[in-house]
Design a protein around this motif. Structure first.
Motif, mmCIF file in Angstrom:
data_model
loop_
_atom_site.group_PDB
_atom_site.id
_atom_site.type_symbol
_atom_site.label_atom_id
_atom_site.label_comp_id
_atom_site.label_asym_id
_atom_site.label_seq_id
_atom_site.Cartn_x
_atom_site.Cartn_y
_atom_site.Cartn_z
ATOM 1 N N PRO A 28 1.006 -1.252 0.027
ATOM 2 C CA PRO A 28 0.050 0.161 -0.139
ATOM 3 C C PRO A 28 0.747 1.185 -0.016
ATOM 4 O O PRO A 28 0.328 2.330 -0.861
ATOM 5 N N ARG A 29 2.181 1.250 0.736
ATOM 6 C CA ARG A 29 2.847 2.552 0.722
ATOM 7 C C ARG A 29 3.630 2.964 -0.661
ATOM 8 O O ARG A 29 3.903 4.089 -0.720
ATOM 9 N N ALA A 30 3.849 1.800 -1.167
ATOM 10 C CA ALA A 30 4.453 1.967 -2.747
ATOM 11 C C ALA A 30 3.530 2.309 -3.685
ATOM 12 O O ALA A 30 4.088 2.596 -4.825
ATOM 13 N N THR A 31 2.243 2.165 -3.464
ATOM 14 C CA THR A 31 1.454 2.325 -4.594
ATOM 15 C C THR A 31 0.716 3.335 -4.375
ATOM 16 O O THR A 31 0.374 3.907 -3.300
ATOM 17 N N MET A 32 0.336 4.165 -5.410
ATOM 18 C CA MET A 32 -0.774 5.488 -5.300
ATOM 19 C C MET A 32 -1.771 5.022 -4.263
ATOM 20 O O MET A 32 -2.380 3.947 -4.235
ATOM 21 N N SER A 33 -2.180 6.152 -3.745
ATOM 22 C CA SER A 33 -3.503 5.848 -2.649
ATOM 23 C C SER A 33 -4.741 5.794 -3.793
ATOM 24 O O SER A 33 -4.891 5.935 -4.763
ATOM 25 N N PHE A 34 -5.629 4.869 -2.903
ATOM 26 C CA PHE A 34 -6.631 4.616 -3.482
ATOM 27 C C PHE A 34 -7.634 5.959 -3.646
ATOM 28 O O PHE A 34 -8.328 6.239 -4.901
ATOM 29 N N GLU A 35 -7.409 6.950 -2.836
ATOM 30 C CA GLU A 35 -7.823 8.350 -3.020
ATOM 31 C C GLU A 35 -7.696 8.965 -4.242
ATOM 32 O O GLU A 35 -8.364 9.259 -5.025
ATOM 33 N N LEU A 36 -6.247 8.760 -4.379
ATOM 34 C CA LEU A 36 -5.670 9.503 -5.590
ATOM 35 C C LEU A 36 -6.241 8.710 -7.119
ATOM 36 O O LEU A 36 -6.548 9.351 -7.875
ATOM 37 N N ALA A 37 -6.363 7.403 -6.666
ATOM 38 C CA ALA A 37 -7.042 6.760 -7.919
ATOM 39 C C ALA A 37 -8.278 7.151 -8.461
ATOM 40 O O ALA A 37 -8.355 7.127 -9.648
ATOM 41 N N CYS A 38 -9.073 7.483 -7.340
ATOM 42 C CA CYS A 38 -10.359 7.824 -7.795
ATOM 43 C C CYS A 38 -10.346 9.228 -8.456
ATOM 44 O O CYS A 38 -11.219 9.480 -9.493
ATOM 45 N N VAL A 39 -9.436 10.073 -7.803
ATOM 46 C CA VAL A 39 -9.408 11.563 -8.448
ATOM 47 C C VAL A 39 -8.904 11.259 -9.979
ATOM 48 O O VAL A 39 -9.366 12.124 -10.908
ATOM 49 N N LEU A 40 -7.878 10.555 -10.288
ATOM 50 C CA LEU A 40 -7.357 10.427 -11.535
ATOM 51 C C LEU A 40 -8.467 9.827 -12.479
ATOM 52 O O LEU A 40 -8.645 10.437 -13.657
ATOM 53 N N LEU A 41 -9.321 8.819 -11.915
ATOM 54 C CA LEU A 41 -10.221 8.646 -12.853
ATOM 55 C C LEU A 41 -11.165 9.416 -13.051
ATOM 56 O O LEU A 41 -11.646 9.500 -14.433
ATOM 57 N N HIS A 42 -11.648 10.159 -12.093
ATOM 58 C CA HIS A 42 -12.524 11.218 -12.385
ATOM 59 C C HIS A 42 -12.024 12.371 -13.400
ATOM 60 O O HIS A 42 -12.723 12.773 -14.533
ATOM 61 N N THR A 43 -10.662 12.505 -13.255
ATOM 62 C CA THR A 43 -9.827 13.524 -14.276
ATOM 63 C C THR A 43 -10.145 13.293 -15.605
ATOM 64 O O THR A 43 -10.132 13.669 -16.577
ATOM 65 N N LEU A 44 -9.738 11.845 -15.928
ATOM 66 C CA LEU A 44 -9.726 11.074 -17.018
ATOM 67 C C LEU A 44 -11.216 11.207 -17.614
ATOM 68 O O LEU A 44 -11.514 11.619 -18.846
ATOM 69 N N GLN A 45 -12.131 10.995 -16.870
ATOM 70 C CA GLN A 45 -13.550 10.848 -17.650
ATOM 71 C C GLN A 45 -13.848 12.409 -17.895
ATOM 72 O O GLN A 45 -14.818 12.679 -18.745
#
Ligand SMILES: C[S@@+](CC[C@H](N)C(=O)[O-])C[C@H]1O[C@@H](n2cnc3c(N)ncnc32)[C@H](O)[C@@H]1O
Length: 224
Positions: free
Chosen positions: A58-75
């Motif tokens: 979990p520490r070496a991976t992007m946070s799930f919070e950022l994953a949701c923001v990235l997906l929203h940004t792409l969409q």
């Protein structure tokens, strides 16, 4: 007196935040953003859990919070080209978006470590997603530096690499790219980003309100 009471780290963070837009209302891309809408059926979260427990941590991976923001940004942006620097779960997310939302979006994922590109490719295969567009950062620059990505995540290597590459990444931002900078809880990384944002006349947004995770990590967004 105050200088002695407030630790150096917090003074730096506070001074840097003054350079940014900090309220969610100020960010035109994230107006109306709701993390619960991003993964209503929890399939993204299931893939995240799989990645952090079978491939990385979990520490070496992007946070799930950022994953949701990235997906929203792409969409929202619907980029012609999307790029993540620092391969891993973020590379899965870009290809998931491509497969589910926009097959015409070209996706590239780069790392400075061949081993992590290989582990990313293996994970993508387990999810039946394409493994093209995985490149060493040097190779990407040699072949595609003139391509301007619409959305870019900068999460490459360790702090020294982040700092070294932030200027190059924000050069694309000047041409219209929306950039997400991860690990902005680190004062040295913040300082380098603020200097480039100021120098290039860009708009920086503190996304701590959307991306702060259990490890105290958070991200920024930069737009032209
Ligand atoms: C924060 S990681 C990148 C994470 C990636 N964006 C993701 O979403 O999974 C930054 C760098 O650390 C390396 N890396 C990735 N996972 C790692 C791990 N579990 N342990 C050590 N290094 C790792 C890679 O070379 C990568 O460029």
């Amino acid at each position: 007196m105050l200088r002695r009471v407030v630790p150096y780290r917090w003074r730096v963070l506070r001074a840097n935040r003054r350079e940014l837009h900090t309220s969610y209302r100020e960010n035109p891309l994230l107006r109306g953003y709701s993390p619960s809408n991003m993964d209503a059926d929890r399939t993204l979260h299931a893939a995240y859990e799989d990645y952090v427990h079978t491939v990385s941590s979990p520490r070496a991976t992007m946070s799930f919070e950022l994953a949701c923001v990235l997906l929203h940004t792409l969409q929202t942006v619907k980029p012609r080209v999307a790029l993540d620097l620092g391969s891993g779960f973020s590379s899965y997310l870009l290809r998931r978006y491509q497969a589910d939302c926009d097959p015409s979006c070209m996706v590239y994922s780069c790392d400075d470590d061949l081993g992590w590109l290989g582990r990313t490719a293996a994970f993508l295969r387990t999810k039946a997603l394409p493994v093209d567009g995985l490149l060493l950062w040097e190779q990407y620059l040699a072949r595609h530096e003139s391509v301007v990505p619409g959305v870019l995540l900068h999460d490459l290597g360790h702090s020294a690499t982040r700092i070294r590459e932030v200027g190059r990444v924000l050069q694309w931002c000047q041409q219209g790219t929306v950039v997400l900078l991860d690990d902005m809880h680190k004062p040295v990384v913040q300082r380098a980003a603020v200097a480039e944002i100021r120098r290039r006349g860009l708009r920086g947004y503190d996304l701590a309100w959307a991306t702060l995770d259990v490890y105290g990590r958070f991200s920024w967004m930069v737009m032209p």
